[in-house]
Every structure is written in structure tokens, then in C-alpha cells.
Enzyme design. Structure first.
Site, short mmCIF file in Angstrom:
data_model
loop_
_atom_site.label_atom_id
_atom_site.label_comp_id
_atom_site.label_asym_id
_atom_site.label_seq_id
_atom_site.Cartn_x
_atom_site.Cartn_y
_atom_site.Cartn_z
N THR A 92 60.11 48.94 41.56
CA THR A 92 59.91 50.38 41.78
C THR A 92 58.52 50.61 42.36
O THR A 92 57.79 49.66 42.65
CB THR A 92 60.03 51.17 40.46
OG1 THR A 92 58.90 50.88 39.63
CG2 THR A 92 61.31 50.82 39.71
N ARG A 93 58.15 51.89 42.52
CA ARG A 93 56.82 52.22 43.04
C ARG A 93 55.79 52.31 41.91
O ARG A 93 54.66 52.76 42.13
CB ARG A 93 56.91 53.55 43.81
CG ARG A 93 55.83 53.74 44.86
CD ARG A 93 56.18 54.85 45.84
NE ARG A 93 56.55 56.07 45.17
CZ ARG A 93 55.69 57.00 44.73
NH1 ARG A 93 54.39 56.84 44.91
NH2 ARG A 93 56.14 58.08 44.13
N LYS A 94 56.16 51.85 40.73
CA LYS A 94 55.21 51.83 39.60
C LYS A 94 54.35 50.57 39.73
O LYS A 94 54.62 49.53 39.13
CB LYS A 94 55.97 51.88 38.27
CG LYS A 94 56.68 53.21 38.05
CD LYS A 94 57.41 53.24 36.73
CE LYS A 94 58.11 54.58 36.53
NZ LYS A 94 58.88 54.65 35.26
N THR A 95 53.32 50.70 40.54
CA THR A 95 52.44 49.58 40.84
C THR A 95 51.00 49.99 40.58
O THR A 95 50.71 51.16 40.30
CB THR A 95 52.59 49.16 42.31
OG1 THR A 95 52.41 50.31 43.16
CG2 THR A 95 53.98 48.58 42.59
N THR B 273 57.18 44.90 37.63
CA THR B 273 55.75 44.96 37.97
C THR B 273 54.89 45.52 36.85
O THR B 273 53.66 45.40 36.91
CB THR B 273 55.54 45.82 39.23
OG1 THR B 273 56.14 47.12 39.03
CG2 THR B 273 56.14 45.17 40.46
#
Length: 293
Positions: free
Chosen positions: A136-139, A277
Site C-alpha cells: 500500500t502507500r503506507k510507507t 511495509t
């Protein structure tokens, strides 16, 4: 170096320069102590991991006029007993030590993400799930490129790289727009034909509205494994009866390595997992300058 290194254009070199500048904003006091004598440093892997982040590691030392020689390939699975030599860095002492922590931070995190991704990928193959499993965009801000790269090396999909890569309309977008239909139409008016539109849905009724409005992907958010499979099958069969099959169903929300297999079914096209992530243990590496002979 893996083929994934060919995906990197030129922006990663600037990122590496920023990482180095962050670590040494003024004077390198330790470098003054050790001087410019030529040295060899050995990179050891001391824990289970999948080697990932090689081009970033190499670029750290390239910018410091050092050279790296690898004894393993990117993507190799390692589970050493004790410590295993996997590379050597050649250069002057102060420059090796100048890049040491930055390079280790990169490869430790990237390899940890690659290991998590590899384990999920292996489970997917074992269970025969034919869909896509994505991150996902949870970085981490400033570190997304490295983290997404680790996902690829581990064998999973990166999902969208950023807000410009795909239009994802979540609950806040819907509430602010007034309806799913209005949000989808507004998005299509500016993103054109080249970008897909995905809509986060909390029910089958919302999924139906999104599909009718022209969404390319519907995300069934926070459904349980059993409930998800029933809802996905119902949606696919209902719209197939109407002659519309060109849409994807994604599941997301609270899916972990331990639970993801309960979501595997032929009606789900994409599973997205933030745990690829987030909260991932780093792989233990160390870089040691060889004693003078």
C-alpha cells in the site's frame, strides 16, 4: 544486481545524496580520526533475509568513490548460522565509514521488506491464489522508493506509487463530494482515459454504485475473509449477468500474513496489505573493516 535495478532512472541518486547529507550535515569528526588509508570492509549478513536494495547500497559508496563487490545476488534468500560474508567494500577508510550507516540502514530495511513480501508470495503460490497481492502507500516519507523496491524484489506488486499513479476515492473523498457517482464522474473529467479509478466501498450497494458510475476497481474495505468471498462472488455474478465484467475487486484492511490465506478466492483480483511495509523487522547486517595484515 537484479533486473529490478533497471527500473531506477536518475532520481534515486539524488535520494542517496540526500541520505548522506542528512547523516553528515557539517563536520565528519570520525573521518578525521581514521584518515585516507585504503581499506577493505566486509559486509556480513547475520539474520534471515532476502537481499534487496543493492543499487542503493552501491550508489552510497559510488558517491564516496568506493567500490562494492558482491558475493550474492539481489533476491537471494539467506539464513546464515552466525554471520555470512556477502560483499566487500573497497576505498579509503574515512569514506567507507562515512557511508557505512546510511548504506546499512537502506539494505537492512529493504531486505526486511523483501523477506516479508517473499513469505507472502510463497504462501500465495502454495495456496494457488491467482490474484495480485500488493503493498500500500503506507510507507516512510523520504524512503518510499526503497521500500517499494523491496516489495518488488520480494515478489509482490507495489500498488500505486503515489497519488498521481491512480485515482483512489476513499470515504473522505465520497463524503466531501456528496456521492460515489459524483466523485467518480468528477475524477474521470480530469484524469482522462489513461488512469484507473478505484473506489473504496463499505457494502455491496456502494460497490454497485461505483461500478455503474464507471469505476475500474472497487475496494471492499475491512470485510472478513468469509464475508468478503460471499460479497465478491455476489458482485461478480450480478454484473456478469448484466454483461459487465471489466472491473476488478480489491480487498484491503487489516490483512496480515497470518490471515491473508482466508481471503484467497477466485472472485478477488487484488489483495492489498499494509503489513508488507509497516512494522517489518530489519535484517541484521554489519560492515567491518578488515584488520591490517
Amino acid at each position: 544486481m537484479s533486473q529490478y535495478a533497471h527500473l531506477l532512472a536518475t532520481n534515486y541518486t539524488a535520494l542517496v545524496a540526500q541520505y548522506l547529507a542528512e547523516d553528515v550535515p557539517s563536520f565528519d569528526y570520525g573521518g578525521y580520526v581514521v584518515g585516507d588509508g585504503e581499506q577493505v570492509a566486509i559486509l556480513y549478513c547475520k539474520a534471515e533475509g532476502v537481499v534487496a536494495g543493492v543499487p542503493f547500497f552501491d550508489e552510497v559508496f559510488k558517491q564516496l568513490d568506493c567500490r562494492v563487490e558482491w558475493k550474492v545476488k539481489e533476491g537471494d534468500y539467506l539464513k546464515p548460522e552466525g554471520k555470512l560474508e556477502i560483499a566487500r567494500v573497497y576505498g579509503c577508510a574515512r569514506k567507507i565509514l562515512l557511508g557505512e550507516r546510511t548504506a546499512l540502514n537502506i539494505i537492512s530495511r529493504c531486505s526486511g521488506i523483501a523477506l516479508r513480501a517473499r513469505k507472502v508470495s510463497d504462501l500465495q503460490k502454495e495456496k494457488g491464489f491467482g490474484g495480485v497481492i500488493a503493498a500500500t502507500r503506507k510507507t516512510t516519507p523520504g524512503f518510499r522508493l526503497v521500500e517499494k523496491y523491496g516489495v518488488l524484489v520480494g515478489g509482490l506488486d507495489t500498488h500505486r506509487m503515489d497519488l498521481s499513479s491512480m485515482v483512489m476515492l476513499k470515504d473522505n473523498h465520497i463524503w466531501s463530494s456528496g456521492s460515489i457517482t459524483k466523485a467518480v464522474h468528477n475524477a474521470r473529467s480530469v484524469c482522462g482515459f489513461a488512469l484507473k479509478i478505484e473506489v473504496e466501498c463499505q457494502s455491496e450497494a456502494e460497490a454497485d454504485e461505483a461500478i455503474a458510475a464507471g469505476a475500474d476497481i472497487v475496494m471492499l474495505d475491512n470485510f472478513t475473509g468469509a464475508g468478503l468471498q460471499l460479497a465478491a462472488q455476489s458482485i461478480k455474478e450480478r454484473w456478469a449477468a448484466r454483461g459487465k465484467t471489466h472491473f476488478l475487486i480489491e480487498s484491503s484492511g487489516g490483512i496480515t500474513y497470518e490471515t491473508c490465506a482466508t481471503y484467497f478466492c477466485p472472485y478477488i483480483d487484488v489483495l492489498s496489505m499494509s503489513t508488507i511495509t509497516q512494522g517489518v523487522p530489519h535484517v541484521d547486517f554489519s560492515l567491518k573493516i578488515s584488520p591490517q595484515q
